[in-house]
Scaffold this motif. Structure first.
Motif, short mmCIF file in Angstrom:
data_model
loop_
_atom_site.label_atom_id
_atom_site.label_comp_id
_atom_site.label_asym_id
_atom_site.label_seq_id
_atom_site.Cartn_x
_atom_site.Cartn_y
_atom_site.Cartn_z
N GLY A 158 2.67 -75.63 -13.79
CA GLY A 158 2.52 -74.02 -14.05
C GLY A 158 3.63 -72.90 -13.61
O GLY A 158 3.25 -71.86 -13.77
N ASP A 159 4.46 -73.46 -13.42
CA ASP A 159 5.34 -73.18 -12.83
C ASP A 159 6.42 -72.52 -13.71
O ASP A 159 7.63 -74.17 -13.89
CB ASP A 159 6.39 -73.21 -11.43
N SER A 160 6.98 -72.16 -13.56
CA SER A 160 8.35 -71.52 -15.29
C SER A 160 8.97 -70.65 -14.92
O SER A 160 9.81 -70.26 -15.80
CB SER A 160 6.91 -70.79 -16.42
N PHE A 167 3.51 -70.41 -5.11
CA PHE A 167 2.61 -69.76 -6.19
C PHE A 167 2.02 -69.73 -7.04
O PHE A 167 0.79 -69.45 -7.57
CB PHE A 167 2.70 -68.48 -6.09
N PHE A 168 2.56 -70.22 -8.28
CA PHE A 168 2.12 -70.88 -9.52
C PHE A 168 0.86 -71.86 -9.47
O PHE A 168 0.81 -72.20 -10.76
CB PHE A 168 3.36 -70.58 -10.33
N PHE A 169 1.57 -73.12 -8.27
CA PHE A 169 0.97 -74.35 -9.00
C PHE A 169 -0.85 -73.88 -8.47
O PHE A 169 -0.77 -73.68 -7.98
CB PHE A 169 1.58 -75.14 -7.61
N LYS A 170 -1.21 -74.59 -8.76
CA LYS A 170 -2.58 -74.86 -8.56
C LYS A 170 -3.09 -75.40 -7.92
O LYS A 170 -4.02 -75.42 -6.74
CB LYS A 170 -3.62 -75.33 -10.20
N LYS A 171 -2.48 -76.43 -7.79
CA LYS A 171 -2.69 -77.69 -5.92
C LYS A 171 -1.00 -78.13 -5.59
O LYS A 171 -0.09 -78.46 -5.79
CB LYS A 171 -2.87 -79.54 -7.50
N PRO A 172 -0.76 -77.21 -5.05
CA PRO A 172 0.60 -76.75 -4.42
C PRO A 172 1.04 -77.98 -3.41
O PRO A 172 2.50 -78.49 -4.19
CB PRO A 172 0.58 -75.42 -3.27
N ARG A 173 0.06 -78.65 -3.14
CA ARG A 173 0.75 -79.64 -2.31
C ARG A 173 0.84 -80.78 -2.75
O ARG A 173 1.88 -81.41 -3.34
CB ARG A 173 -0.33 -80.00 -1.20
N LEU A 174 -0.38 -81.41 -3.98
CA LEU A 174 0.57 -82.09 -4.93
C LEU A 174 1.36 -81.92 -6.05
O LEU A 174 2.36 -82.67 -6.25
CB LEU A 174 -0.96 -83.08 -6.03
N ALA A 175 1.41 -80.65 -5.99
CA ALA A 175 2.62 -80.33 -7.22
C ALA A 175 3.88 -79.96 -6.67
O ALA A 175 4.97 -80.71 -7.28
CB ALA A 175 2.42 -79.18 -7.64
N GLY A 176 3.94 -79.71 -4.89
CA GLY A 176 5.01 -79.94 -4.83
C GLY A 176 5.64 -81.43 -4.39
O GLY A 176 7.14 -81.35 -4.50
#
Length: 218
Positions: A38-40, A80-89
């Motif tokens: 989700g982060d463009s 900020f654009f991640f729906k699940k910041p920790r998993l996405a990170g």
């Protein structure tokens, strides 16, 4: 002149091509996974590409040939654009090193594919020399980037794994990341931090993959 370089003059072309591929795929992997979550930001800055020009850092690349270490241009990521910041990170951070692992494995597949088919016997010396450096450097980048020191990917993974209240404390160290990194790499401290890890993990990884692909493809 050669005495001022980290590699021999004969190795320079192989190293240059390898780094161009390795750095490009590493940063592209970060950008692609961030985009999928989700982060463009990276895409909007032209980093979602396999064009090396957009990923190579001139100084970081030059230092590799002189000092034996360096860097590419970091891909911008906005959590900020991640729906699940920790998993996405975690996934974004892991993507870069994993791309280098896959490239190293691809090098083994190509080499033992050539050996198994009998084509390796007629190849010029440059081919095995290049593949050897290609494999070694990509696996080195895989292991090195997973070290838990800022600003490496391993440190960012730890930031997302620790409890939420600890993350801000770890984030404070990022502003000193470049300084810490340089101290650990170019001072005698590297004999107690980075080198013991690389000198044990990297040969084990290279040897294990070599044995695996040898048995599988020959």
């Amino acid at each position: 002149m050669e005495q001022f370089l980290a590699f021999s003059l004969k190795e320079i072309p192989y190293v240059a091509i390898t780094l161009m591929i390795a750095f490009t795929f590493h940063e592209f992997a970060h950008a692609y996974v961030a985009y999928r979550f989700g982060d463009s930001t990276a895409k909007n800055q032209g980093r979602l590409t396999l064009n090396p020009i957009h990923h190579l850092d001139p100084i970081g690349t030059l230092l590799i040939f002189i000092a034996g270490f360096g860097w590419a241009r970091p891909v911008p990521v906005n959590r900020f654009f991640f729906k699940k910041p920790r998993l996405a990170g975690i996934m974004v951070s892991v993507a870069g090193p994993v791309s280098n692992l896959l490239l190293g494995m691809l090098g083994f597949i190509i080499w033992y594919g050539l050996v198994g088919s009998g084509l390796s016997a007629g190849l010029p010396e440059a081919v095995p020399n290049f593949l050897d450096i290609f494999i070694q450097l990509n696996l080195l980048l895989f292991v090195f980037n997973l070290l838990p020191f800022p600003p490496l990917d391993g440190f960012r993974i730890i930031e997302d794994l620790v409890p939420a209240h600890i993350r801000p404390k770890l984030t404070q160290f990022e502003q000193y990341g470049a300084l810490i990194f340089i101290i650990l790499v170019i001072t005698p401290l590297d004999q107690y931090t980075i080198h013991p890890i690389l000198n044990n993990v990297l040969p084990t990884l290279v040897g294990g993959l070599n044995d695996f692909f040898y048995q599988l493809l020959t």
